[in-house]
Design an enzyme around this catalytic site. Structure first.
Site, PDB file in Angstrom:
ATOM      1  N   LYS A 164       6.330 -10.603   3.870  1.00  0.00           N
ATOM      2  CA  LYS A 164       6.061  -9.842   5.094  1.00  0.00           C
ATOM      3  C   LYS A 164       4.737  -9.116   4.886  1.00  0.00           C
ATOM      4  CE  LYS A 164       6.044  -6.431   7.150  1.00  0.00           C
ATOM      5  NZ  LYS A 164       4.890  -5.779   7.896  1.00  0.00           N
ATOM      6  N   GLY A 189       3.033  -0.157  -1.357  1.00  0.00           N
ATOM      7  CA  GLY A 189       2.806   0.689  -0.189  1.00  0.00           C
ATOM      8  C   GLY A 189       3.045   2.147  -0.527  1.00  0.00           C
ATOM      9  N   SER A 190       3.380   2.920   0.481  1.00  0.00           N
ATOM     10  CA  SER A 190       3.506   4.362   0.303  1.00  0.00           C
ATOM     11  C   SER A 190       4.787   4.733  -0.426  1.00  0.00           C
ATOM     12  CB  SER A 190       3.481   5.055   1.666  1.00  0.00           C
ATOM     13  OG  SER A 190       4.690   4.811   2.373  1.00  0.00           O
ATOM     14  N   THR A 191       4.759   5.895  -1.045  1.00  0.00           N
ATOM     15  CA  THR A 191       5.936   6.391  -1.752  1.00  0.00           C
ATOM     16  C   THR A 191       7.085   6.652  -0.786  1.00  0.00           C
ATOM     17  OG1 THR A 191       4.580   7.347  -3.504  1.00  0.00           O
ATOM     18  CG2 THR A 191       6.791   8.251  -3.230  1.00  0.00           C
ATOM     19  N   GLY A 204       8.672   3.465  -0.018  1.00  0.00           N
ATOM     20  CA  GLY A 204       9.331   3.022  -1.239  1.00  0.00           C
ATOM     21  C   GLY A 204      10.715   3.636  -1.390  1.00  0.00           C
ATOM     22  N   GLU A 211       5.161  -0.704  -6.306  1.00  0.00           N
ATOM     23  CA  GLU A 211       3.869  -0.072  -6.590  1.00  0.00           C
ATOM     24  C   GLU A 211       3.573   0.845  -5.419  1.00  0.00           C
ATOM     25  OE1 GLU A 211      -0.787  -1.037  -6.504  1.00  0.00           O
ATOM     26  OE2 GLU A 211       0.417  -2.587  -7.484  1.00  0.00           O
ATOM     27  N   CYS A 240      -5.036   1.721  -3.929  1.00  0.00           N
ATOM     28  CA  CYS A 240      -3.930   2.558  -4.389  1.00  0.00           C
ATOM     29  C   CYS A 240      -4.291   3.365  -5.622  1.00  0.00           C
ATOM     30  CB  CYS A 240      -2.689   1.701  -4.652  1.00  0.00           C
ATOM     31  SG  CYS A 240      -2.973   0.349  -5.815  1.00  0.00           S
ATOM     32  N   GLU A 271      -2.463  11.760  -1.114  1.00  0.00           N
ATOM     33  CA  GLU A 271      -3.211  10.500  -1.075  1.00  0.00           C
ATOM     34  C   GLU A 271      -3.877  10.353   0.289  1.00  0.00           C
ATOM     35  OE1 GLU A 271      -2.545   5.947  -2.552  1.00  0.00           O
ATOM     36  OE2 GLU A 271      -0.920   6.868  -1.422  1.00  0.00           O
TER      37      GLU A 271
END
Length: 502
Positions: free
Chosen positions: A195, A248-250, A253, A270, A304, A404
């Protein structure tokens, strides 16, 4: 900072793949429309113009792709030997090399990366990555450990592919990101549903075509496009997906971790980063300044592991700020297809607004704007272009030093001693990457052992080799990309006890 423009910004430059602008899912080796018939638009970030229309995947589309991937896993693909998988990956490497200019053009149009300074110089590294995974197809080994059981019992530890892998990859470099999914999937004999991000899906779709051309059986690799909260969420929660690889973003995640609980999926995550890049007074500033600057400004800061928290020893802070500002002003921002471009646009208007919001917040909190910080106008006004931005007078508690930003914004923070630098570097919930610039081996080793991050670069920044790998710590995720550890993540172990006297 120099802004440049080029006729390519206003000229519809097409590859054969973009002659048909309405893109569908790639499932079971062919193009398939969304079950709902819905689509989403994707835009060229350099012009703001419509680039293509993507199928809007939802639960039903994900269900179909997973079903096909499961059938392929249990079908002919399961009977491919390691040597056959290796030869297929090598054929793919040849096709990838042959079509590299087309793929990089698609990526540049799709997400704005400069064609000649970022994408095409990465050709050797990408081909090397594919070939590394080809070698790993023949390198999967089990064990025959001795045991202490009575009688004549032979014991073996076997390794087998986990099954169906769901991969959710980001928009800031899909050409690179997909290789760290395709490589281990094909090397181990798994199957996959990818995706891609809705803002940058074109290279992933084109790559899927090339895989089938290389001889990959239909259904082994499938691509479902769509919005993360719909197609991505459906993939993460699907009960017949055995592993999720996510970049992607935390925040997202965390949602994937929750979604994985249903069938105890294996995860490789990651996530976000706010990486420290530490410059000591004995560093070679002729190398450190451009190295640190491009560790932040490369890909317009949309990386990242960008080293956006720049810790500089106080005795050289003034000189460093002056030199980094001067270097930033030499960077050419503009048309990503132009030969002289160093930095392209941000991915969307939404991302540009987000980064500009952080610039304003930094000023409000007392950081000194040394250079940059403005959206570019003129010929570039329709695109999402931002000057490389440098803040001084930053404390480690400021928002620009803790959150970030994902844009070309560097925050310089002074320190006095190595112990202080180490404490400041680790004062973050993230632990993705880091950098150290020093000529003193004792200082270097103190930092290497003390920094809490998945990668420490010394007198360089951003180097990644597939045999070594890359991964995060703390809230930057877990799991590994590259190396033997990643291959093991796509396999599970089974023990066999064989009683030869029975």
């Amino acid at each position: 900072m120099n802004a440049i423009s080029n006729a390519a910004l206003s000229t519809p430059l097409l590859t054969p793949f973009l002659v048909e602008r309405n893109k569908k899912h790639f499932i079971d080796g062919r193009w398939v429309g969304s079950a709902s018939g819905e689509c989403i638009d994707t835009f060229n970030p350099a012009t703001g113009g419509l680039l293509a229309t993507l199928a809007r995947g939802r639960q039903e589309d994900v269900d179909r792709a997973v079903r096909v991937a499961r059938q392929a896993f249990e079908g002919p693909w399961r009977r491919f030997t390691p040597g056959q998988r290796q030869r297929l990956i090598m054929r793919f490497a040849e096709l990838f090399d042959k079509h590299f200019d087309e793929l990089t053009l698609l990526e540049s149009l799709d997400m704005g990366a400069p064609l000649h300074t970022r994408l095409r110089p990465g050709k050797a590294a990408l081909v090397q990555t594919i070939l590394y995974y080809a070698a790993q197809a023949r390198n999967i080994q089990g064990e025959t450990p001795h045991n202490s059981l009575p009688g004549q019992v032979t014991t073996m530890i076997l390794k087998a592919p986990v099954g169906v892998v769901g991969a959710i990859i980001p928009w800031n470099g899909p050409l690179f990101a997909q290789m760290h999914v395709l490589g281990p999937v094909l090397a181990t004999g798994c199957t996959a549903i990818i995706k891609p991000a809705e803002d940058a899906s074109l290279t992933v779709l084109r790559t899927a075509e090339l895989l089938v051309e290389a001889g990959l059986p239909p259904g082994v690799v499938n691509v479902v496009t769509g919005i993360g909260a719909e197609a991505g969420a459906a993939l993460a929660a699907h009960p017949d997906v055995n592993r999720i690889a996510f970049t992607g973003s935390t925040g997202v995640g965390r949602e994937i971790i929750k979604a994985s609980a249903g069938n105890m999926k294996r995860l490789q995550l990651e996530l976000g980063g706010k990486s420290p890049d530490i410059v000591f007074a004995d560093a070679d500033l002729d190398k450190a300044v451009p190295g640190v600057a491009m560790g932040v400004y490369g890909n317009s800061g949309q990386i990242c592991f960008a080293g956006t928290r720049v810790f500089v020893q106080r005795s050289i802070q003034a000189e460093f700020l002056e030199r980094m500002s001067a270097f930033g002003n030499t960077l050419k921002v503009g048309d990503p297809l132009a030969l002289e471009t160093d930095l392209g646009p941000l991915i969307t208007q939404r991302q540009l607004d987000r980064v500009l919001g952080y610039v304003e917040q930094g000023k409000q909190e007392g950081a000194a704007l040394v250079s940059g910080g403005r959206r570019l106008g003129g010929d570039l006004a329709n695109g999402y272009f931002l000057e490389p931005t440098l803040f001084g007078n930053v404390s480690n508690q400021m928002t620009v030093a803790q959150e970030e930003i994902f844009g070309p914004v560097a925050s310089v923070i002074p320190f006095d001693t190595a112990d202080e630098a180490l404490a400041l570097a680790n004062a973050t919930p993230y632990g993705l990457a880091s950098g150290v610039w020093s000529a003193n081996v004792n200082t270097v080793m103190k930092m290497v052992h003390g920094i809490q991050a998945g990668t420490v670069w010394v007198n360089c920044y951003g180097m990644v080799d597939p045999a070594v790998g890359f991964g995060g710590y703390k809230e930057s995720g877990y799991g590994w990309k590259g190396g033997a550890a990643q291959i093991d993540g796509y396999l599970y172990q089974k023990a066999a006890y064989i009683n030869v006297t029975a």
